[in-house]
Design an enzyme around this catalytic site. Structure first.
Site, PDB file in Angstrom:
ATOM      1  N   HIS A  84       0.806  -1.126  -0.079  1.00 18.66           N
ATOM      2  CA  HIS A  84      -0.128   0.002  -0.016  1.00 18.66           C
ATOM      3  C   HIS A  84       1.048   1.096   0.010  1.00 18.66           C
ATOM      4  CE1 HIS A  84      -3.764  -1.988   1.666  1.00 18.66           C
ATOM      5  NE2 HIS A  84      -3.472  -2.770   0.554  1.00 18.66           N
ATOM      6  N   CYS A 115      -6.235   2.287   5.325  1.00 16.87           N
ATOM      7  CA  CYS A 115      -7.149   0.925   6.153  1.00 16.87           C
ATOM      8  C   CYS A 115      -6.535   0.560   7.324  1.00 16.87           C
ATOM      9  CB  CYS A 115      -6.752  -0.107   4.926  1.00 16.87           C
ATOM     10  SG  CYS A 115      -5.177  -0.814   4.728  1.00 16.87           S
ATOM     11  N   CYS A 118      -2.935  -0.795   7.645  1.00 16.82           N
ATOM     12  CA  CYS A 118      -1.974   0.627   7.338  1.00 16.82           C
ATOM     13  C   CYS A 118      -2.038   1.688   8.642  1.00 16.82           C
ATOM     14  CB  CYS A 118      -1.974   1.410   6.069  1.00 16.82           C
ATOM     15  SG  CYS A 118      -1.712   0.400   4.647  1.00 16.82           S
ATOM     16  N   HIS A 264     -15.273  36.229  30.736  1.00 21.15           N
ATOM     17  CA  HIS A 264     -14.654  36.824  29.140  1.00 21.15           C
ATOM     18  C   HIS A 264     -13.988  35.553  28.488  1.00 21.15           C
ATOM     19  CE1 HIS A 264     -14.623  41.541  29.719  1.00 21.15           C
ATOM     20  NE2 HIS A 264     -15.758  40.919  29.650  1.00 21.15           N
ATOM     21  N   GLU A 266     -11.287  35.182  27.142  1.00 25.67           N
ATOM     22  CA  GLU A 266     -10.057  35.143  27.476  1.00 25.67           C
ATOM     23  C   GLU A 266      -9.920  34.214  28.930  1.00 25.67           C
ATOM     24  OE1 GLU A 266     -10.083  39.125  25.142  1.00 25.67           O
ATOM     25  OE2 GLU A 266     -11.558  37.887  26.702  1.00 25.67           O
ATOM     26  N   CYS A 298      -8.562  41.305  31.182  1.00 22.20           N
ATOM     27  CA  CYS A 298      -8.223  40.238  30.654  1.00 22.20           C
ATOM     28  C   CYS A 298      -6.569  40.162  30.220  1.00 22.20           C
ATOM     29  CB  CYS A 298      -8.995  39.844  29.321  1.00 22.20           C
ATOM     30  SG  CYS A 298     -10.675  39.489  29.734  1.00 22.20           S
TER      31      CYS A 298
END
Length: 410
Positions: A84, A115, A118, A264, A266, A298
């Site tokens: 593959h 697959c 794999c 808030h 943040e 903030c």
């Protein structure tokens, strides 16, 4: 109608289930796909027939000091009676390119997702080689309704492999870099965007991705950088979208927060990152896209947060500046800069990235609004004037003013 098995042709035998019928021989990549091959095999049909081969377009970036140093490109195809495409790549990479002294970021663009066999072998490879990071972009999902194949995709996600569906931008990127296109532009096929939306939803179901994507109208309304709200009028709120990355660019986590009453965006973001209990011995980078630059309170919380995280770097890109004419808000931005937090204004590049990562865009490319670049340049000049007036001697005064600041609505 089920897809024909893309990993075999009639008589392929063991290779159809086991990835390879024997130990893979080292194959060498080719440089280009022809236009017809790409358009046929990478077409993102929900149920594809006649696609009896898997094509893998790869990019290998060698990282030096956490930045790309050099890269390799090429294409692999699965070999009948042999191997593959994923395992052909791994065999070649082990023999020719892999060094235990370097860091690598590998990107795959696959016509079919891996697959189960794999996936298992890719997971084993990543466990063995901790200096390798892998990003997988699949045009189609291989037997996505079968539990074993779903399990393979989850295994990849859990082993640091980033799995995504190819979008319009990814197809266009492959067309430009892996297809002998003779100068012709990429032309999307019928239902590309609709099929992309379907496949993204299926992959989210399989991987258990619970992040709510922004609606396109919300993104344009709230992230638009126009100085005045266009008609029809609406309220501009604060949204914060973040990506947590390792220094090699691998995305560990991402999400989006909105202001809530007395909390808030943040603050909610800080709580989220703190809850992840990041490894103190690893270094990380966080990119934030915000509709409004942080308020003074903030900004102070972000400074305290980043000062307590020596292994984190933080970049903030703001669509607009919040009360930029008020001195205490200016001081908040200046304090972020003094704490080595990068504060910048969103340009078209950041809007495009935000659109791709956080918006339910249904496979549609980002389309800028009128005067986006002009507004961005104007806001950026204003920010640079604010940041250039910072003096460390003002830090104590700024903190005192911030302590008195009462949160309002943004």
């Amino acid at each position: 109608m089920e897809p024909q098995h893309p990993r075999q042709r009639a008589g392929m035998g063991l290779a159809s289930k086991g990835g390879c019928s024997q130990r893979p021989r080292i194959r060498h990549p080719v440089e280009w796909l022809d236009r017809q091959t790409f358009s046929f095999h990478f077409c993102n049909l929900r149920f594809a027939s006649g696609r009896n081969y898997t094509y893998l377009c790869y990019q290998v970036e060698r990282l030096k000091h956490c930045s790309p140093d050099s890269s390799d490109w090429g294409v692999f195809q699965n070999w009948v009676y042999s191997c593959h495409a994923e395992l052909c790549f791994l065999s070649w990479f082990r023999a020719k390119k892999l060094s235990s002294y370097e860091q690598y970021h590998i990107t795959w663009f696959l016509s079919w997702s891996p697959c189960l066999s794999c996936a298992e072998q890719v997971v084993a490879f990543l466990k063995e080689n901790r200096n390798v990071r892998l990003s997988i972009f699949a045009a189609r999902l291989y037997y996505f309704w079968k539990p074993d194949y779903q399990h393979g995709l989850r295994m990849l996600r859990h082993q640091r492999a980033w799995v995504r569906i190819m979008s319009f931008r990814d197809f266009k990127y492959c067309w430009k870099n892996f297809v002998y296109n003779q100068g012709m532009p990429f032309k999307p096929w019928k239902k590309l965007r609709k099929n992309y939306q379907f496949l993204v939803a299926k992959l989210h179901e399989i991987l258990g991705n619970t992040m709510n994507l922004l609606k396109t109208n919300i993104f344009r309304q709230q992230f638009g950088n126009q100085p005045r709200v266009p008609q029809p009028c609406y309220r501009r709120k604060t949204y914060l979208c973040y990506q947590l990355k390792q220094l090699d660019g691998f995305t560990l986590d991402k999400g989006c927060f909105q202001n809530k009453k007395q909390r808030h965006a943040e603050t909610r973001f800080i709580d989220k990152i703190t809850s992840l209990n990041l490894d103190p011995n690893q270094r990380y980078r966080i990119i934030c896209y915000v509709t409004w630059s942080p308020c003074p309170a903030c900004a102070g919380e972000l400074v305290d947060f980043i000062n307590g995280q020596d292994n984190l770097s933080l970049q903030i890109f703001a669509s607009r500046l919040y009360f930029h004419w008020v001195r205490v808000f200016q001081r908040g931005l200046q304090q972020l800069q003094a704490a080595q937090v990068s504060v910048a204004v969103m340009t078209r590049s950041e809007f495009e990235d935000c659109w791709e990562e956080f918006v339910d865009n249904q496979g549609m490319p980002f389309e800028s609004w009128d005067k986006l670049e002009q507004y961005s340049e104007s806001i950026s000049r204003r920010l640079q004037r604010i940041l250039s007036h910072w003096s460390p001697s003002r830090r104590g005064e700024t903190q005192t003013r911030m302590a008195k600041f009462v949160w309002g609505e943004r």
